[in-house]
Write a protein that holds these residues in place. Structure first.
Motif, PDB file in Angstrom:
ATOM      1  N   ARG A 213       0.811  -1.216   0.000  1.00  0.00           N
ATOM      2  CA  ARG A 213       0.000   0.000   0.000  1.00  0.00           C
ATOM      3  C   ARG A 213       0.845   1.268   0.000  1.00  0.00           C
ATOM      4  N   GLN A 214       2.164   1.106   0.163  1.00  0.00           N
ATOM      5  CA  GLN A 214       3.025   2.278   0.167  1.00  0.00           C
ATOM      6  C   GLN A 214       3.359   2.691  -1.270  1.00  0.00           C
ATOM      7  N   PRO A 215       3.296   3.960  -1.596  1.00  0.00           N
ATOM      8  CA  PRO A 215       3.655   4.399  -2.947  1.00  0.00           C
ATOM      9  C   PRO A 215       5.161   4.325  -3.164  1.00  0.00           C
ATOM     10  N   CYS A 216       5.556   4.025  -4.393  1.00  0.00           N
ATOM     11  CA  CYS A 216       6.977   3.971  -4.732  1.00  0.00           C
ATOM     12  C   CYS A 216       7.516   5.397  -4.878  1.00  0.00           C
ATOM     13  N   THR A 217       8.596   5.693  -4.189  1.00  0.00           N
ATOM     14  CA  THR A 217       9.151   7.047  -4.185  1.00  0.00           C
ATOM     15  C   THR A 217       9.969   7.352  -5.434  1.00  0.00           C
ATOM     16  N   ASN A 218      10.391   6.284  -6.168  1.00  0.00           N
ATOM     17  CA  ASN A 218      11.188   6.484  -7.369  1.00  0.00           C
ATOM     18  C   ASN A 218      10.511   5.784  -8.541  1.00  0.00           C
ATOM     19  N   PRO A 219       9.701   6.487  -9.316  1.00  0.00           N
ATOM     20  CA  PRO A 219       8.953   5.833 -10.399  1.00  0.00           C
ATOM     21  C   PRO A 219       9.839   5.293 -11.515  1.00  0.00           C
ATOM     22  N   LYS A 220      11.100   5.738 -11.603  1.00  0.00           N
ATOM     23  CA  LYS A 220      12.005   5.279 -12.653  1.00  0.00           C
ATOM     24  C   LYS A 220      12.881   4.111 -12.216  1.00  0.00           C
ATOM     25  N   VAL A 221      12.612   3.544 -11.041  1.00  0.00           N
ATOM     26  CA  VAL A 221      13.489   2.510 -10.517  1.00  0.00           C
ATOM     27  C   VAL A 221      13.459   1.238 -11.363  1.00  0.00           C
ATOM     28  N   ALA A 222      12.378   1.035 -12.134  1.00  0.00           N
ATOM     29  CA  ALA A 222      12.299  -0.141 -13.002  1.00  0.00           C
ATOM     30  C   ALA A 222      12.860   0.113 -14.388  1.00  0.00           C
ATOM     31  N   ASP A 223      13.281   1.340 -14.660  1.00  0.00           N
ATOM     32  CA  ASP A 223      13.848   1.689 -15.956  1.00  0.00           C
ATOM     33  C   ASP A 223      15.282   1.172 -16.017  1.00  0.00           C
ATOM     34  N   LEU A 224      15.560   0.326 -16.999  1.00  0.00           N
ATOM     35  CA  LEU A 224      16.879  -0.291 -17.106  1.00  0.00           C
ATOM     36  C   LEU A 224      17.985   0.741 -17.224  1.00  0.00           C
ATOM     37  N   ALA A 225      17.704   1.855 -17.925  1.00  0.00           N
ATOM     38  CA  ALA A 225      18.718   2.894 -18.107  1.00  0.00           C
ATOM     39  C   ALA A 225      19.047   3.611 -16.806  1.00  0.00           C
ATOM     40  N   GLU A 226      18.141   3.558 -15.828  1.00  0.00           N
ATOM     41  CA  GLU A 226      18.351   4.241 -14.557  1.00  0.00           C
ATOM     42  C   GLU A 226      19.008   3.343 -13.504  1.00  0.00           C
ATOM     43  N   GLN A 227      19.181   2.074 -13.803  1.00  0.00           N
ATOM     44  CA  GLN A 227      19.742   1.138 -12.827  1.00  0.00           C
ATOM     45  C   GLN A 227      21.258   1.075 -12.987  1.00  0.00           C
ATOM     46  N   LYS A 228      21.962   1.426 -11.936  1.00  0.00           N
ATOM     47  CA  LYS A 228      23.415   1.454 -12.014  1.00  0.00           C
ATOM     48  C   LYS A 228      23.994   0.047 -11.963  1.00  0.00           C
ATOM     49  N   ASP A 229      25.232  -0.058 -12.412  1.00  0.00           N
ATOM     50  CA  ASP A 229      25.938  -1.350 -12.443  1.00  0.00           C
ATOM     51  C   ASP A 229      26.372  -1.715 -11.022  1.00  0.00           C
TER      52      ASP A 229
END
Length: 360
Positions: free
Chosen positions: A83-99
């Motif tokens: 029920r908690q909203p995700c604070t980072n909507p781009k966290v599932a974006d592959l380009a935004e995920q660091k190595d």
């Protein structure tokens, strides 16, 4: 008033009734009368372990109660997290995920203990075994990690009970030298004293290097018959390129060649994906993998680019566990069968250079 005369036999019957003992209903649970002609059983002595027996009988009930409380607490935590909203909507974006692949250099020694119990509860060991036992011929395991599939390959020698194993060689590759070292030690622990039970001509190699670059050929100088990867697409910053590079090292002229993948990623349930997205960054920092990727679309994209097709695709655990079997398309097999062999493309100088960096 006339005198009433009572007959003598009536008076006698009344006197006998007044002096006879009265019938009493036996009390409930009253002990039965003892027959003096029957032997009396001796009372058993008290059992000194009776208290321990009673406690032992209560343990399963106690364990079930603790499990129920723990399960209820876990479900409550999931409900709150969903029920908690995700604070980072781009966290599932592959380009935004660091190595985060370098994280494995620090977790190699504790990796098995960190994931072992959860994989056991999820039944992933049986999935690993099922995939590993499908491998045949010259096998390449990409992103081998600590070697969690080592004990499942079909590598036994021929005897009176069974034919020889289907695997001719095993090549293990991982970018983390610490992981490869743990893998080698595990192989020694599993088979060091059982060499006589393995195929006498079995070739086993442990290599350090990136699975995104050029990898050595199989020991017979050809491409591999089977390539397997378990839980590797979550760690690399370029998962499509990783699968595509596996295909380059697969003998796609062989219709029986296969790539097997066991991965974890997004669910088909939005509320589960919400939980994954909320904890994805912390999980990646701790364990070196992004477990909220859309694995299905990534695998299919790589297959379309390389002339492979998805033979089977299965999902478990609310869709978060993905299992794939990839095989060459019929037209790919036909094209590769008529193409000139590229097995001898690498010059001798390249072999020496690869040896210097630990490939062979």
């Amino acid at each position: 008033m006339p005198r009433v005369v009572i007959p003598r036999h009536v008076i006698t019957a009344l006197r006998r009734a007044s002096t006879a003992p009265r019938f009493r209903r036996p009390e409930r649970n009253a002990p039965l009368p003892i027959d003096p002609s029957q032997p009396v059983a001796e009372e058993a002595p008290p059992n000194p372990n009776e208290a321990a027996i009673v406690r032992a009988r209560k343990l399963p009930l106690l364990g079930a109660s603790v499990f129920a409380v723990g399960l209820g607490f876990y479900c409550l935590q999931l409900f709150i997290a969903a029920r908690q909203p995700c604070t980072n909507p781009k966290v599932a974006d592959l380009a935004e995920q660091k190595d985060v692949v370098s994280r494995y250099d620090y977790t190699a020694d504790s990796f098995d203990s960190e994931v072992g119990f959860s994989e056991f509860l999820m039944g992933l060991n049986s999935t690993r075994k099922s995939l590993s036992q499908k491998c045949h011929g010259n096998v390449l395991e990409v992103s081998c990690g600590t070697g969690r599939n080592l004990g499942y390959y079909d590598i036994e020698r021929e005897d009176s009970r069974r034919p020889a194993g289907k695997v001719d060689s095993l090549t293990f590759i991982d970018i983390s030298p610490q992981m490869v070292e743990v893998c080698k030690k595990k192989w020694t622990a599993l088979f060091g004293s059982k060499v006589a039970t393995l195929k006498p001509d079995l070739s086993v190699r442990f290599l350090t290097g990136s699975a995104l670059g050029n990898m050595p050929l199989a020991p017979n100088g050809k491409k591999y018959d089977t390539i397997i990867q378990t839980m590797g697409m979550c760690s690399t910053p370029t998962p499509v390129a990783l699968v595509a590079n596996m295909v380059k090292h697969l003998d796609t002229s062989n219709p029986d060649a296969r790539i097997y993948l066991l991965e974890h990623g997004r669910s088909y349930m939005p509320w589960v994906n919400n939980i994954l997205d909320q904890s994805a960054e912390k999980h990646a920092e701790l364990h070196g993998c992004w477990f909220n990727r859309e694995i299905g679309s990534l695998v299919r994209e790589a297959a379309d680019q390389t002339g492979l097709e998805v033979a089977t695709e299965r999902r478990h655990h609310a869709g978060t566990t993905w299992v794939f079997e990839l095989k060459p398309k019929a037209e790919t097999v036909a094209t590769q069968a008529t193409a000139p062999s590229k097995a001898a493309e690498a010059p001798a100088a390249s072999e020496g250079w690869l040896a210097k960096i630990g490939w062979k």
